[in-house]
Design a protein around this motif. Structure first.
Motif, PDB file in Angstrom:
ATOM      1  N   GLY A 221      52.208  31.423  46.615  1.00  0.00           N
ATOM      2  CA  GLY A 221      52.162  31.678  48.095  1.00  0.00           C
ATOM      3  C   GLY A 221      51.947  32.565  47.598  1.00  0.00           C
ATOM      4  N   GLN A 222      50.987  33.028  46.744  1.00  0.00           N
ATOM      5  CA  GLN A 222      49.554  34.630  46.758  1.00  0.00           C
ATOM      6  C   GLN A 222      48.490  33.881  46.553  1.00  0.00           C
ATOM      7  N   VAL A 223      49.008  33.097  45.643  1.00  0.00           N
ATOM      8  CA  VAL A 223      46.963  32.566  45.187  1.00  0.00           C
ATOM      9  C   VAL A 223      46.750  30.550  45.685  1.00  0.00           C
TER      10      VAL A 223
ATOM     11  N   GLU B 294      36.617  42.764  41.753  1.00  0.00           N
ATOM     12  CA  GLU B 294      37.164  42.795  42.520  1.00  0.00           C
ATOM     13  C   GLU B 294      36.830  42.030  43.661  1.00  0.00           C
ATOM     14  N   VAL B 295      38.259  41.909  43.987  1.00  0.00           N
ATOM     15  CA  VAL B 295      37.623  40.922  45.451  1.00  0.00           C
ATOM     16  C   VAL B 295      39.022  41.232  46.283  1.00  0.00           C
ATOM     17  N   ARG B 296      38.456  41.843  47.319  1.00  0.00           N
ATOM     18  CA  ARG B 296      39.562  42.876  48.405  1.00  0.00           C
ATOM     19  C   ARG B 296      39.745  42.281  49.372  1.00  0.00           C
TER      20      ARG B 296
ATOM     21  N   SER C  84      46.597  42.654  48.672  1.00  0.00           N
ATOM     22  CA  SER C  84      46.665  41.390  48.087  1.00  0.00           C
ATOM     23  C   SER C  84      45.342  41.040  47.296  1.00  0.00           C
ATOM     24  N   ASP C  85      45.294  42.567  47.050  1.00  0.00           N
ATOM     25  CA  ASP C  85      43.798  42.236  46.362  1.00  0.00           C
ATOM     26  C   ASP C  85      43.399  42.036  44.568  1.00  0.00           C
TER      27      ASP C  85
ATOM     28  N   GLY D 266      47.079  42.420  43.369  1.00  0.00           N
ATOM     29  CA  GLY D 266      48.033  43.471  43.846  1.00  0.00           C
ATOM     30  C   GLY D 266      49.205  44.342  42.475  1.00  0.00           C
ATOM     31  N   ALA D 267      47.994  44.531  41.864  1.00  0.00           N
ATOM     32  CA  ALA D 267      48.481  45.006  40.337  1.00  0.00           C
ATOM     33  C   ALA D 267      49.196  44.584  39.396  1.00  0.00           C
TER      34      ALA D 267
END
Length: 582
Positions: free
Chosen positions: A414-416, A362-364, A339-340, A400-401
């Motif tokens: 559902g992700q962001v 980059e957001v961890r 989910s990065d 996630g790439a």
């Protein structure tokens, strides 16, 4: 006038109209068949009257007219009944087509890329969904059936005239060049004219919507005169557009009216000449003149509704044009691994000028990142890219790439998820408004989401609690309450990454800080990207990104950036009244 949303061309409009009709072949055939039967019933009266005149001319007063009179009356009654049921069938057919057209338009509108909607503004889309739908409704309900009826009636009447005597149809042909060239001249100019008219209405709506939405800003900056002048310009353009289409009708309609009179006079004159020269009988001459006279009404219907069809066709072209907006993303089927969130060399422009210039970030997973900076620096634009609302002009934004713009919208949300200071309360209950994020959510889950944003107490105090109706015309919510409803939807959606763009701006500072801490407790373990001017958000964040002139000028924790004594330290000092800590 610039048109921000596309417009379908003529062939596309005709194809879609045929597709709509082919979806209901039975209804179409029933409608046309009933009107055709009604038209055939109406063709007997002129023929019978012609025979009656012939009989009277031969036998004088000895002729009994009862039989013919009864037959004419019977055919007229049959015609009236057929017309009644034909109109009922055409109304049902029109409503079915209209319902499908509206459903298609809503589906296409909801599928519009949000970036396109934001760039286009509300005026054009509002005009298409209101005025164009209304114009199309009238065309489908009335113009299409009336035109089909008129065409069938004209063809059958001409056929009946030819059966009576082919030579009697010749005088009628004198009006064909007049109607053909006059109508062709009109149609060539009508479509561009009505497109210009509708575009002018869109400009008026856009101006009004902006002025109403920004009324406080207009008043505070004394922009009323400027906004009024802009509206006057839009009204002048609308007036000029409507005057042009009115001029077209003022030229075309007299040509059409003269085209009705000319064939009657020509046929009456021709009938006399043909009869004197024994080319037709008296019954044929009378019937021929009556048939031509009978053509006036369907021709008038056909040509009168042709103008309405032009308006409806233009509106349909504008409605169909919404579907031609290209998609701003293409699902590839890739599944994010993790989910990065990562932005690499991101650039974005509104028009020709970049507002973001090669951003890397980059957001961890689970990190709380605050983005701060002066107004116009590009914070909200970057937030929208990180939420997948916009795609970058160059570079990439991945989760996630997997690039965000390669995820289907349902999966992306559902992700962001993005929550801004702009919010909307839909007409319905409080429960329905919150459950928009998850329609299958139960009351316990809805209550938990409301509690997470400090809204449960005031919701329970409403007249009917969760079942209280809100929205237009119902119980009014304050801006702060409406914003809490929007945040509750976000909690219920449960994405792993949240982008909050001034999401608590309508709450007072004390309530906003309490709410943000409550959200932080609920959203523990999730990634939160908060865009805010209130720097207590940055104080509580794991890292702070300072955005200036479309670039990230500083990145680090609150304490690191204060110690660095750079742009963030200056912002903190100014906001915190000179205190350099927290």
């Amino acid at each position: 006038m610039k048109q921000l949303l596309p417009i379908a061309d003529g062939p596309e409009v005709r194809r879609y109209a045929l597709v709509l009709m082919r979806r209901h072949p039975g209804d179409l055939l029933l409608t046309v068949g009933l009107y055709a039967a009604a038209a055939v019933s109406g063709l007997f009266a002129p023929r019978l009257l012609g025979d009656l005149v012939g009989e009277v001319s031969k036998h004088g007063s000895k002729v009994t007219v009862d039989r013919i009179a009864i037959a004419i009356a019977a055919f007229l009654v049959v015609q009236a009944l057929l017309i009644r049921y034909a109109r009922l069938a055409s109304a049902k057919f029109g409503e079915k087509m209209l319902a499908e057209l509206r459903e298609d338009f809503i589906e296409q509108t909801l599928a519009l890329p949000l970036s396109t909607v934001e760039k286009a503004g509300s005026g054009d889309l509002l005009t298409r969904s209101s005025r164009d739908v209304d114009e199309m409704s009238e065309a489908v309900r009335y113009a299409v059936p009336a035109t089909l009826v008129a065409i069938v009636t004209v063809l059958l009447t001409i056929g009946a005239l030819a059966l009576v005597s082919p030579i009697m149809a010749l005088p009628w042909l004198v009006t064909v060049p007049l109607l053909y060239f006059g109508t062709r001249w009109y149609l060539k100019r009508a479509t561009p004219g009505y497109l210009r008219e509708n575009a002018a209405y869109a400009a008026i709506n856009d101006n009004l919507a902006e002025t109403v939405e920004g009324a406080r800003t207009v008043e505070a900056l004394r922009l009323a005169d400027r906004r009024r002048d802009r509206l006057d310009d839009a009204l002048k353009e609308s007036w000029a557009a409507e005057r042009y289409t009115l001029w077209l009708r003022s030229v075309w309609f007299p040509i059409v009216e003269f085209g009705y009179v000319l064939p009657v006079a020509a046929t009456a004159l021709g009938a006399g000449i043909f009869y004197v020269n024994d080319l037709v009988t008296l019954p044929q001459a009378v019937a021929g003149v009556l048939y031509i006279q009978q053509l006036i009404n369907p021709l008038d219907e056909l040509l009168s509704w042709l103008d309405r069809l032009q308006v409806g066709g233009v509106s349909l072209a504008r409605l169909l044009g919404v579907a031609q907006v290209p998609a701003d993303r293409e699902a590839t089927g890739k599944v994010p691994i993790g989910s990065d969130i990562e932005a690499r060399d991101v650039r974005y422009s509104y028009g020709t000028r970049d507002v973001l210039h090669g951003i890397d970030l980059e957001v961890r997973p689970g990190e709380r990142l605050a983005m701060v900076g002066p107004s116009g620096a590009g914070k909200s634009t970057l937030g929208r890219l990180l939420a997948g609302i916009h795609g970058p002009r160059t570079g990439s934004v991945d989760v996630g790439a997997v690039p965000l713009i390669e995820l289907p919208l349902n999966e992306l949300r559902g992700q962001v998820a993005l929550v801004t200071q702009e919010h909307h309360v839909f007409l319905g209950t409080v429960s329905e408004n919150v459950a928009l994020a998850r329609p299958d959510a139960g009351d316990d889950q809805i209550n938990a989401a409301l509690a997470a944003v400090d809204a449960l107490d005031w919701v329970r105090a409403l007249p009917d609690g969760l079942e209280t109706k809100v929205g237009s015309g119902e119980h009014a919510l304050s801006p702060a309450e409406a914003q809490q409803i929007a945040l509750a939807r976000l909690v219920l959606a449960d994405p792993h990454t949240l982008v909050l763009d001034e999401a608590t701006s309508l709450l007072d500072p004390r309530a906003a800080r309490h709410l943000e801490r409550s959200l932080a407790a609920v959203l523990e373990g999730r990634t939160v990207i908060a865009i805010a001017h209130r720097l207590h958000t940055a104080h509580d964040a794991d890292r702070v990104a300072v955005v200036e002139d479309g670039l990230i000028s500083e990145l680090g924790s609150h304490h690191e950036l204060v110690a660095a004594d750079g742009a963030y330290a200056a912002l903190w000092s100014s906001w915190h009244g000179g205190k350099n800590g927290g």
